[in-house]
Enzyme design. Structure first.
Site, PDB file in Angstrom:
ATOM      1  N   HIS A 142      40.862  17.048  43.969  1.00 47.74           N
ATOM      2  CA  HIS A 142      41.442  17.543  45.227  1.00 47.74           C
ATOM      3  C   HIS A 142      42.809  18.195  44.966  1.00 47.74           C
ATOM      4  CE1 HIS A 142      42.132  17.187  49.706  1.00 47.74           C
ATOM      5  NE2 HIS A 142      43.370  17.328  49.282  1.00 47.74           N
ATOM      6  N   GLU A 143      43.668  17.462  44.245  1.00 45.97           N
ATOM      7  CA  GLU A 143      45.029  17.975  44.012  1.00 45.97           C
ATOM      8  C   GLU A 143      45.028  19.188  43.085  1.00 45.97           C
ATOM      9  OE1 GLU A 143      47.296  17.181  45.923  1.00 45.97           O
ATOM     10  OE2 GLU A 143      46.346  15.398  46.745  1.00 45.97           O
ATOM     11  N   HIS A 146      44.121  22.295  45.035  1.00 47.41           N
ATOM     12  CA  HIS A 146      45.298  22.895  45.696  1.00 47.41           C
ATOM     13  C   HIS A 146      46.110  23.718  44.689  1.00 47.41           C
ATOM     14  CE1 HIS A 146      45.128  21.062  49.611  1.00 47.41           C
ATOM     15  NE2 HIS A 146      45.224  19.839  49.164  1.00 47.41           N
ATOM     16  N   ASP A 219      45.758  18.239  55.377  1.00 45.50           N
ATOM     17  CA  ASP A 219      45.604  19.672  55.073  1.00 45.50           C
ATOM     18  C   ASP A 219      45.011  20.405  56.274  1.00 45.50           C
ATOM     19  OD1 ASP A 219      46.334  18.942  52.516  1.00 45.50           O
ATOM     20  OD2 ASP A 219      44.280  18.813  51.793  1.00 45.50           O
TER      21      ASP A 219
END
Length: 330
Positions: A142-143, A146, A219
């Site tokens: 996920h990170e 980004h 988000d």
């Protein structure tokens, strides 16, 4: 009664007494007009949140009371805290000093202040939260999702830190971006780029695990707010053009907006917001598909190290890999 008495008292001041009356409020919109006419509170001085130079000066002021170990670069801390108030900045210096004491040192170092920025933004590290192996993998992807989308934007702020250490604010990890210089204007393209970065985390989860988790809640909230502002306040949609469709409730507190348009128009606004976010999501997904190899490599690296700097991230992202198929030449 209080207002009338106040007005009476202020009218009673003689010009020769040399008395200046000061008052402060964060609700100037709800003041009685009689208070603001000439001769009473007739000069208004808006005290906005400090800019870059202001933040640096405030940090320097509070740092005087703390024993520090050079080199200390407070301008880096000021750059990392856009939108912070004076109280937040004082808290950052205080948290840095407390961290130094906890580590058994008599002087605070640069890394203490950098960690305290994160404490103020995202909360303390929450050691008690133990993620399962699979959850930790999901947060890593996920990170990095980004970060890869952010790194592929021409005008975007550089990634400075990525972590998957849970925080007391509820965040299981976050990606930190810091602008090189302070910006006061955002172009439409920059806003669209930001939307794509917000969608990067969820896009990575879908691409790798083919499932959705609750991890993208913040988000989604931020992306929806930005997309709605683009259409209702910034005039950045082709359908509505330069038409204001919302008003800011309170400019000095939370800046909530309310729609000021017909119900039928509100439906069109919702549709336009959905379309903007959908396009941003597709764009993020496409970027990650093109960089899938790097997504795997970086997520595994983050999974092992838990926290990496922006420099480490960029080095790995740009590094040529012998196993990777060569990119077609343009």
């Amino acid at each position: 009664q209080t207002l009338n008495q106040l007005l009476t008292e202020m009218d009673g001041f003689d010009n020769h007494k040399g008395i200046v009356v000061l008052a402060a409020t964060n609700r100037p919109d709800s003041l009685d007009p009689a208070l603001l006419r000439p001769g009473r509170f007739d000069r208004r001085i808006p005290v906005e949140l400090p800019d870059l130079a202001g933040r640096k000066a405030i940090l320097e002021l509070h740092a005087k009371d703390v024993k520090t170990q050079p080199p200390i670069d407070l301008s880096a801390i000021a750059r990392a805290t856009p939108g912070a108030s004076g109280a937040d900045l004082a808290n950052i210096i205080n948290e840095g000093a407390l961290r130094a004491v906890r580590m058994g040192r008599s002087r605070a170092m640069q890394e203490d202040f950098e960690e305290s920025v994160e404490v103020v933004i995202a909360g303390q590290q929450r050691k008690s939260t133990v993620l399962s192996d699979h959850e930790k993998q999901v947060v890593s992807y996920h990170e990095i999702g980004h970060a890869i989308v952010a790194a592929s934007m021409k005008e975007g702020a550089p990634v400075t830190k990525i972590t998957i250490v849970p925080r007391t604010s509820g965040a299981l990890g976050y990606t930190m971006q810091v602008e090189e210089d302070e910006k006061f204007l955002t172009t439409r393209q920059e806003a669209l780029d930001k939307l794509a970065v917000y969608c990067g985390g969820r896009a990575a989860e879908e691409l790798i695990f083919n499932e959705m988790t609750t991890g993208a809640a913040n988000d989604i909230e931020q992306a929806t707010k930005l997309a709605r502002n683009m259409i209702t306040r910034f005039g950045m949609s082709e359908e509505f053009g330069m038409m204001a469709l919302g008003t800011v409730q309170n400019a000095y507190l939370n800046q909530d907006t309310s729609l000021t348009c017909a119900p039928g128009t509100a439906e069109h606004v919702d549709e336009a917001v959905r379309k903007l976010i959908e396009d941003a999501h597709s764009r993020a997904l496409q970027i990650l598909k093109e960089n899938k190899f790097k997504l795997h490599e970086l997520a595994r690296y983050l999974y092992k190290k838990e926290t990496i700097t922006g420099q480490e991230f960029m080095t790995l992202l740009k590094r040529e890999n012998p196993l990777m198929p060569p990119k077609p030449q343009a």
